[in-house]
Scaffold this motif. Structure first.
Motif, mmCIF file in Angstrom:
data_model
loop_
_atom_site.group_PDB
_atom_site.id
_atom_site.type_symbol
_atom_site.label_atom_id
_atom_site.label_comp_id
_atom_site.label_asym_id
_atom_site.label_seq_id
_atom_site.Cartn_x
_atom_site.Cartn_y
_atom_site.Cartn_z
ATOM 1 N N ASP A 141 0.814 -1.217 0.000
ATOM 2 C CA ASP A 141 0.000 0.000 0.000
ATOM 3 C C ASP A 141 0.847 1.267 0.000
ATOM 4 O O ASP A 141 0.326 2.360 -0.257
ATOM 5 C CB ASP A 141 -0.918 0.026 1.231
ATOM 6 N N ASP A 181 3.165 4.178 -1.089
ATOM 7 C CA ASP A 181 3.511 4.830 -2.353
ATOM 8 C C ASP A 181 4.973 5.236 -2.403
ATOM 9 O O ASP A 181 5.580 5.247 -3.481
ATOM 10 C CB ASP A 181 2.626 6.064 -2.563
ATOM 11 N N LYS A 237 10.166 2.965 -5.604
ATOM 12 C CA LYS A 237 9.363 3.496 -4.503
ATOM 13 C C LYS A 237 10.208 3.880 -3.291
ATOM 14 O O LYS A 237 9.660 4.172 -2.224
ATOM 15 C CB LYS A 237 8.310 2.461 -4.079
ATOM 16 N N ASP A 248 -1.039 10.384 -1.266
ATOM 17 C CA ASP A 248 -0.064 9.293 -1.201
ATOM 18 C C ASP A 248 0.170 8.844 0.238
ATOM 19 O O ASP A 248 0.093 9.644 1.182
ATOM 20 C CB ASP A 248 1.278 9.726 -1.796
ATOM 21 N N ARG A 302 -0.228 10.162 5.525
ATOM 22 C CA ARG A 302 -0.880 10.368 4.224
ATOM 23 C C ARG A 302 -0.860 11.859 3.918
ATOM 24 O O ARG A 302 -1.274 12.665 4.742
ATOM 25 C CB ARG A 302 -2.307 9.837 4.234
#
Length: 295
Positions: A215, A217, A242, A275, A294
């Motif tokens: 999950d 980002d 990533k 993200d 987030r």
């Protein structure tokens, strides 16, 4: 100055350039500059800030705190101010503390700063350390929100059994021994501990938030050196694209690395609104921490 070469440094560390502060620049000067940018980007008045947390192991002085100099420099007259000494984990320690204070309801706006001037504590005759560290600072405004974003989970830890300065630290300059105030490091042991502790810290916040590695980002790890960064990414199963890396430009700026990297990732569009970001770090003490947020 030492028996090394540009090729050796690049291959062993991934560092190709660094920033070194001028002789008349103190850590608070860098922190003030970063804080002003954060305040501008957050669209707040310095008088709104209720707490200033400065993570640093290269303070202007033993006391007063560097945070007090930052308070004066930005005109945050309504804020309490204090330093956090957690080495390279300092900024995430600051985020964890800010998160808890805001969730308690006692504070709404906290400025967290990570700043270091390592060139003044590096032994420039020691090639094990003098090729690694750079100077820099970064800052973030942390505020209460009703939106489903911000800090989702946070974790910090330490193990004083590894506080021996033969591993990583400055052997003197404090009350135990007033001389020998230059950094020392056992790079091999630091590497082994770092690549074990950072993935463990990362997994802990993922479990807290019930989030999987897939999950995430973007992973923003402590920028100690390229080999550690790559090893941490591999252990977490994160694809290289990533994992954010800027150690090549700045070296290890200790408490400032994660926030400098976060700021650059946002500016470059690598980290975008919505993200899910995983920040992870470790430092002398030993100290470590991770934050899931987030944007």
């Amino acid at each position: 100055m030492v028996d090394t070469s540009d090729e050796w440094i690049r291959q062993r560390t991934g560092i190709s350039e660094r920033r070194i502060a001028e002789d008349d620049v103190a850590t608070s000067d860098l922190c003030i500059h970063a804080a002003r940018w954060a305040i501008k980007n957050a669209h707040i008045d310095p008088l709104d800030i209720e707490m200033i947390l400065v993570a640093t192991v290269t303070p202007d002085r033993f006391f007063p705190s560097t945070a007090c100099y930052v308070q004066k420099g930005i005109g945050a007259k309504n804020a309490a101010a204090m330093d956090i000494s957690a080495a390279c984990a300092g900024f995430l320690y600051g985020l964890d503390l800010a998160d808890g204070l805001i969730r308690s309801g006692r504070y709404n706006t906290i400025l967290v700063v990570g700043g270091e001037i390592f060139n003044k504590i590096v032994d420039w005759n020691d090639r094990n350390t003098c090729v690694l560290f750079g100077d820099g600072a970064g800052a973030a405004v942390v505020q209460a929100t009703d939106e489903s974003k911000g800090i989702l989970a946070s974790y910090i830890g330490s193990d004083g059994d590894y506080a021996d300065v033969d591993l990583l630290g400055i052997p003197a300059g404090g009350s135990r021994m007033p001389k020998l105030d230059k950094i020392q490091m056992n790079g091999r042991e630091v590497f082994k501990l770092g690549v074990r502790l950072m993935p463990e810290a990362a997994q802990r916040v993922l479990r807290q938030a019930n989030v999987s590695v897939e999950d995430i980002d973007l992973l923003i790890p402590h920028q100690a050196n390229l080999r550690i960064i790559e090893a941490v990414g591999d252990r977490l199963g994160m694809p290289r694209e990533k994992v954010y890396i800027n150690v090549d430009k700045y070296g290890n700026t200790s408490a400032a690395t994660v926030i400098i990297a976060l700021d650059e990732a946002i500016r470059e569009g690598r980290a975008k609104p919505g993200d899910l970001l995983l920040l992870v770090t470790f430092g002398a003490g030993l100290t470590w921490g991770s934050t899931l947020l987030r944007l």
